[in-house]
Structures are given as structure tokens and as C-alpha cells.
Design a protein around this motif. Structure first.
Motif, mmCIF file in Angstrom:
data_model
loop_
_atom_site.group_PDB
_atom_site.id
_atom_site.type_symbol
_atom_site.label_atom_id
_atom_site.label_comp_id
_atom_site.label_asym_id
_atom_site.label_seq_id
_atom_site.Cartn_x
_atom_site.Cartn_y
_atom_site.Cartn_z
ATOM 1 N N ILE A 1 0.838 -1.195 0.000
ATOM 2 C CA ILE A 1 0.000 0.000 0.000
ATOM 3 C C ILE A 1 0.878 1.251 0.000
ATOM 4 O O ILE A 1 1.908 1.291 0.669
ATOM 5 N N GLN A 2 0.457 2.250 -0.809
ATOM 6 C CA GLN A 2 1.189 3.516 -0.880
ATOM 7 C C GLN A 2 1.268 4.180 0.488
ATOM 8 O O GLN A 2 0.270 4.214 1.221
ATOM 9 N N GLY A 3 2.428 4.655 0.824
ATOM 10 C CA GLY A 3 2.573 5.374 2.085
ATOM 11 C C GLY A 3 3.008 4.483 3.228
ATOM 12 O O GLY A 3 3.307 4.966 4.312
ATOM 13 N N VAL A 4 3.090 3.172 3.005
ATOM 14 C CA VAL A 4 3.553 2.269 4.070
ATOM 15 C C VAL A 4 5.062 2.107 3.958
ATOM 16 O O VAL A 4 5.586 1.805 2.889
ATOM 17 N N ASP A 5 5.724 2.377 5.025
ATOM 18 C CA ASP A 5 7.180 2.247 5.019
ATOM 19 C C ASP A 5 7.581 0.788 5.200
ATOM 20 O O ASP A 5 8.233 0.199 4.355
ATOM 21 N N HIS A 6 7.157 0.199 6.323
ATOM 22 C CA HIS A 6 7.401 -1.236 6.498
ATOM 23 C C HIS A 6 6.392 -1.810 7.472
ATOM 24 O O HIS A 6 5.749 -1.079 8.222
ATOM 25 N N VAL A 7 6.248 -3.132 7.409
ATOM 26 C CA VAL A 7 5.344 -3.794 8.351
ATOM 27 C C VAL A 7 6.167 -4.721 9.229
ATOM 28 O O VAL A 7 7.255 -5.157 8.864
ATOM 29 N N GLN A 8 5.614 -4.961 10.406
ATOM 30 C CA GLN A 8 6.298 -5.875 11.302
ATOM 31 C C GLN A 8 5.220 -6.669 12.018
ATOM 32 O O GLN A 8 4.249 -6.094 12.506
ATOM 33 N N TYR A 9 5.353 -7.968 11.936
ATOM 34 C CA TYR A 9 4.396 -8.750 12.709
ATOM 35 C C TYR A 9 5.157 -9.689 13.621
ATOM 36 O O TYR A 9 6.347 -9.946 13.457
ATOM 37 N N VAL A 10 4.410 -10.203 14.582
ATOM 38 C CA VAL A 10 5.009 -10.898 15.708
ATOM 39 C C VAL A 10 5.768 -12.141 15.272
ATOM 40 O O VAL A 10 6.689 -12.591 15.909
ATOM 41 N N ASP A 11 5.386 -12.654 14.067
ATOM 42 C CA ASP A 11 6.022 -13.860 13.560
ATOM 43 C C ASP A 11 7.543 -13.794 13.613
ATOM 44 O O ASP A 11 8.206 -14.710 14.051
ATOM 45 N N GLU A 12 8.087 -12.684 13.193
ATOM 46 C CA GLU A 12 9.546 -12.577 13.164
ATOM 47 C C GLU A 12 10.141 -12.647 14.550
ATOM 48 O O GLU A 12 11.084 -13.394 14.803
ATOM 49 N N ALA A 13 9.527 -11.875 15.436
ATOM 50 C CA ALA A 13 10.011 -11.886 16.813
ATOM 51 C C ALA A 13 9.872 -13.282 17.406
ATOM 52 O O ALA A 13 10.769 -13.805 18.064
ATOM 53 N N VAL A 14 8.725 -13.897 17.101
ATOM 54 C CA VAL A 14 8.475 -15.232 17.635
ATOM 55 C C VAL A 14 9.493 -16.218 17.080
ATOM 56 O O VAL A 14 10.041 -17.040 17.796
ATOM 57 N N LYS A 15 9.752 -16.059 15.762
ATOM 58 C CA LYS A 15 10.733 -16.949 15.141
ATOM 59 C C LYS A 15 12.067 -16.846 15.860
ATOM 60 O O LYS A 15 12.711 -17.841 16.183
ATOM 61 N N ARG A 16 12.449 -15.616 16.092
ATOM 62 C CA ARG A 16 13.745 -15.409 16.742
ATOM 63 C C ARG A 16 13.744 -16.005 18.145
ATOM 64 O O ARG A 16 14.684 -16.673 18.558
#
Lengths: 302, 252
Positions: free
Chosen positions: A148-163
Motif C-alpha cells: 500500500i502507498q505510504g507504508v514504510d514497512h510492516v512488522q508482525y510478531v512472527d519474526e520476533a516469535v521466530k527469533r
């Protein structure tokens, strides 16, 4: 029937076991403390892995995607677009001012104006919290949101959880390795202790063999001594772990709510707090049993 | 009745190795306590202990086995209680073929055999009463039974007043009597005494023999090894002699 016969003569076994432990003297101390160290570390790491799982669960149950917008884009503008997307159950807009205020708060700063000036204005961007219907759609939804225009980046818990999950797995391996090595050490010490007791009672064993005592009957007291060392080790280790838990709880009670919230997931469930002493007892008995079996093995197989 | 059988059944003959019994006067198997048939024992290092030994001991008998030291007397007894295994031949004790016994079966056989050693083998850190009771505990008797049997056994050897002494507080003769009490406290039908008087003066030796005869009179089969010819002559029991691993009848 054999068990019943054993029970009627258990006072003999008990007496011989205690006598043997008295003969063991300071070696008992060595054995018990080794078993205690093993079980303490085992218990702590077991507890830690359970707490880790609890934390993961706490994070994993939240289906939120944080969407960070480009500088200057208003969260309010994008909120309806996102709310209309399939698989989205709710969108919360958080302006950079709100984020800034709460961050300042969490950091314990009161002079917001001053801090803002120092940093040359509010460095944060607007944020949207998008709630997904179920966890499977989270990665797909995250990709769409990112386009979507205007979105810099997204972050969801999956990454943190993965780590976190990676970290947790690593910790598990470390604790399995440590438990194995320490178990071997503890078994060796228990074996040495029991063997010393066996040596001290060589004459009695010889006489017992000559008067027709069965092998089981001769060595049962030694096996019981090994088990006793394991049980004592387990009890002391459990005491230490309980003490440690209490200490940490007391410490946490004095901490700000933010940290208390984080550690909510670390609370052991009722079944886990029952399982912990049982696991300690189990490993203690195992180490004691194997150690004492090793100690009498040479005599039984001849 | 016991004494009547005694004296005829040690099937050994002077100056010639024993033959296996084959005549019509062979005792019924039920009357035989110990039987050795063509037994040969050679230790693994090649030391030859017994050669082609035949011997039958009837129930209720009192038998002396004599011979110079190193002749194989102790080996003979060790074979009887399964401490050593034969190379050839067969040994039966109270109807059990010893070579067939495995593990706990041997333990069960040993419960039928009381053993008295030259060096007593008493446990130093336990009192007289504990030493005697130890056998009963080891065989899994209940507390009640242990208490019931302890006093009569001590009385039999005349040591009830020393029940709470430790072995090193007793004389050699007394220690040997404790070891006899220990050997018979579980009332075995067979008593083996390996040089029971070896470390004792004549008075104490005679006292030990008197106790063994008393036990024999109660129906226990007694086998005693000794190199004390004086004692053997005094006691007037059948005697076999072991010499260079062979068995000879001497008397009876």
C-alpha cells in the motif's frame, strides 16, 4: 507376593540402608551435592524452557501486524482502506504523538517538550495496528499491507516469535547437553560412593553369599542407598529452585508494571509446577539407580 | 539311630583310591546327604587339588576328613558348598546336583549348609548376637523369627552372656563358638567345618568338637576337616584321609 514378602522384611532393608549410608560418611555429601547441582541446573533450565514457551504463546496468540507509515502520512487516512481488506477484523490507528508520549512515559521522562526539541522534533512515524482473523493469513496480509502507498514497512510478531523460538531451541540443546554431561558426572560420583560402601562391607557380603543370601537381597540395600542419594539431591534442588522463584517474584513485585506485564507469560501453570518436582525426583532416582547398579555390577555378574 | 549308621558309610579303603559304590549294600538315595562320584578338581592355574574322588556321607553321620595341609581338604568342602566347580565327576548335596545349580538355586542350597571357617569370618563391627542374627536377616527371616531363633543358638554354644560383645572382645575359642552358632542358627541339615580347631589350643578344640557332636546328636550331618590327629583319635568318628588329592579310608 514377592513385594509383600519384601515389605514384611523392610525393616531389615531400611536398617542396612541407613547403616550403609553411615559408613559412606563424607562421600555421601559429595554424591548428594553433585546430584543437587545437576538437578538444580536441570530444574532451572526446564523451568526456563517452559517459561519461554509461555512467552511464545503469549506473543503468538496476538494476531496483530504493526504497519509503520512513511513520514508525513497520516494514520487516519489509511485506516479505512485497511479495514476494508479481506481477513482484517480490526484496525487501530496510533499517531506518532501518542507513540511518543507513551514512549517518553515508559522511559520515565517527564519533560516531553525538552526531549522533543533535543531530537529536533518527534522522530517517530504514525502506526496502524491491523488485527488478522487467523494466524495463517498474517504473512500474506503483511505482504499486501506493505504494498500500500505510504507504508514504510510492516512488522508482525512472527519474526520476533521466530527469533525467540530459535533462541529457545538453542537453549534447549544447551540444557540437554549440560544435563547429560552432569548426569554422567553425578552417576560417576554416586557409583564411587556406593562402591566405597560396598568395599567397606566386603566381608559382610562374602558371609552373606556363603550363607545363601540371594544376589538381589545382598544388593538391594546398596540400590536403596543410591536411590536415597538421588531423593535427597532432588529435595535440596527443589528447595533451591523454589527459593529462587520466590526471590525473583519478590524482585518483580517492586518493578514497574511494564516489566511485570512482560513476565506474565513466565508464570508456571499448575500442572507445570507439579511436574517440576516430579521431574527432579525422576532424574534423581534415575541417577541414583544407575550409579548404584554400576557400583554392584562387578559383583553380581561373577 | 544316628550313631548306628555312623561309622560304616564312609566308603574309603586304606591305601587305594576309592571305587564308586556298586555293591548291593548301596544306601538308598534318600539316606545320602553328600555324594561325590569320580570328582576331579584342577584349578585353572594347573594346580591339581582332587583326583577321582568318590565319597558318600549318610544323613546323620559325623565324618572327619584329615590330611596334611595343601592336600585338598578345603577344596573338597568348597566343592560341596559351590565355591568351586568340579572339572569332572558329579557332586550331590541333599539330592541337589551342584553343577546344575545357577544363581539363586545355589543360594537356596547354601541355606541347607552351615559352614564354620578356620578364621571364623565374623563381622568385626557387629556384636555376637548381630553376627548370628545376620545369617537369618540375610536369608530373609522375619524379625519375629530372628528373635525366636537367636537365644537357643547362643545357648547351644554357651555364649548367651556375651551376646552384646564384639568379636575382638572374645577369645579365639569363643569366636569359633560364635561362628558355629551362626552356622546352625537356621537349622541346616548339613554342617561343614573347615579346620574349626586350626587356631585353637587343645582345650578349646575339644570344646568345639563337643559342640559339633552335640549338634550331630540332634540329627545334623557334620563334616569336619582337620590335621589334628590327636583330636581325631580322641573323638572316635569315621575318618577319611586326603593325600595328594586322593581319598583314603583311615578309620571307622
Amino acid at each position: 507376593m514377592g513385594v509383600l514378602r519384601l515389605l514384611t522384611k523392610s525393616d531389615y532393608l531400611l536398617r542396612e540402608t541407613l547403616l550403609g549410608l553411615r559408613r559412606g560418611g563424607w562421600m555421601n555429601w559429595a554424591a548428594v551435592s553433585t546430584v543437587t547441582v545437576l538437578l538444580f541446573l536441570f530444574g532451572v533450565s526446564l523451568q526456563a524452557s517452559w517459561q519461554m514457551e509461555g512467552l511464545l504463546h503469549q506473543f503468538g496468540s496476538q494476531l496483530e501486524i504493526s504497519v509503520y507509515l512513511d513520514t508525513g502520512i497520516q494514520a487516519k487516512d489509511l485506516q479505512p482502506i485497511m479495514a476494508a481488506m479481506p481477513g482484517v477484523t480490526g484496525v487501530t490507528a496510533i499517531s506518532k504523538e501518542e507513540s511518543w508520549t507513551s514512549l517518553m512515559h515508559e522511559m520515565g521522562l517527564s519533560d516531553i517538550e525538552g526531549a522533543t526539541e533535543q531530537l529536533d522534533g518527534n522522530p517517530l512515524v504514525d502506526e496502524l495496528r491491523v488485527k488478522a482473523a487467523d494466524s495463517d493469513t498474517v504473512p500474506v496480509l503483511a505482504t499486501k499491507l506493505n504494498q500500500i502507498q505510504g507504508v514504510d514497512h510492516v512488522q508482525y510478531v512472527d519474526e520476533a516469535v521466530k527469533r525467540l523460538a530459535q533462541l529457545s531451541r538453542g537453549l534447549n540443546w544447551v540444557s540437554i547437553g549440560m544435563t547429560t554431561v552432569l548426569s554422567l558426572t553425578a552417576i560417576a560420583v554416586v557409583t564411587t560412593t556406593i562402591r566405597l560402601i560396598v568395599m567397606a562391607r566386603r566381608r559382610e557380603i562374602e558371609v552373606m553369599q556363603l550363607v545363601g543370601a540371594t544376589t538381589t537381597w545382598i544388593y538391594l540395600p546398596f540400590i536403596l542407598q543410591g536411590l536415597a542419594l538421588g531423593i535427597v539431591g532432588a529435595i535440596v534442588a527443589w528447595g533451591l529452585i523454589t527459593g529462587l522463584q520466590k526471590f525473583i517474584q519478590d524482585l518483580l513485585a517492586q518493578q514497574p508494571e511494564f516489566i511485570q506485564f512482560l513476565t506474565n507469560g513466565m508464570q508456571l501453570s499448575a500442572s507445570e509446577s507439579l511436574l517440576l518436582p516430579l521431574a527432579l525426583l525422576g532424574l534423581g532416582l534415575f541417577v541414583g539407580l544407575i550409579g548404584s547398579l554400576f557400583a554392584v555390577r562387578r559383583f553380581t555378574t561373577r | 539311630m544316628i550313631q548306628g549308621i555312623t561309622g560304616r558309610s564312609a566308603r574309603a579303603f586304606p591305601s587305594q583310591p576309592l571305587e564308586p559304590p556298586s555293591d548291593s549294600s548301596t544306601p538308598q538315595p534318600s539316606e545320602i546327604m553328600v555324594s561325590l562320584k569320580q570328582v576331579t578338581k584342577i584349578y585353572t592355574n594347573g594346580c591339581q587339588a582332587l583326583v577321582d574322588v568318590n565319597l558318600q556321607i549318610r544323613k546323620g553321620e559325623f565324618l572327619f576328613i584329615t590330611g596334611p595341609s595343601g592336600s585338598g581338604k578345603s577344596t573338597l568342602l568348597k566343592l560341596l558348598y559351590g565355591e568351586e566347580q568340579v572339572n569332572q565327576g558329579a557332586i550331590a548335596v541333599n539330592g541337589n546336583l551342584i553343577s546344575n545349580l545357577r544363581g539363586n538355586q545355589l543360594s537356596m542350597l547354601r541355606r541347607q549348609i552351615g559352614i564354620v571357617f578356620q578364621d571364623y569370618k565374623l563381622i568385626p563391627r557387629r556384636t555376637v548376637a548381630e553376627n548370628v542374627a545376620f545369617v537369618l536377616w540375610a536369608q530373609g527371616f522375619t524379625r519375629k523369627e530372628v528373635h525366636r531363633r537367636l537365644q537357643p543358638a547362643l545357648k547351644m554354644v554357651g555364649l548367651q552372656h556375651k551376646a552384646d560383645c564384639f568379636p575382638d572382645q572374645l577369645s579365639g575359642g569363643e569366636q569359633q563358638r560364635v561362628s558355629i552358632a551362626r552356622a546352625v542358627v537356621n537349622t541346616p541339615p548339613l554342617l561343614l567345618a573347615d579346620e574349626p580347631t586350626g587356631n585353637l589350643d587343645p582345650d578349646n578344640s575339644w570344646q568345639v568338637i563337643k559342640i559339633l557332636r552335640k549338634l550331630n546328636a540332634m540329627g545334623i550331618t557334620v563334616v569336619v576337616t582337620t590335621h589334628d590327629e590327636q583330636l581325631v583319635r580322641q573323638s572316635n568318628h569315621p575318618v577319611v584321609q586326603v593325600h595328594n588329592g586322593r581319598l583314603y579310608r583311615v578309620q571307622g
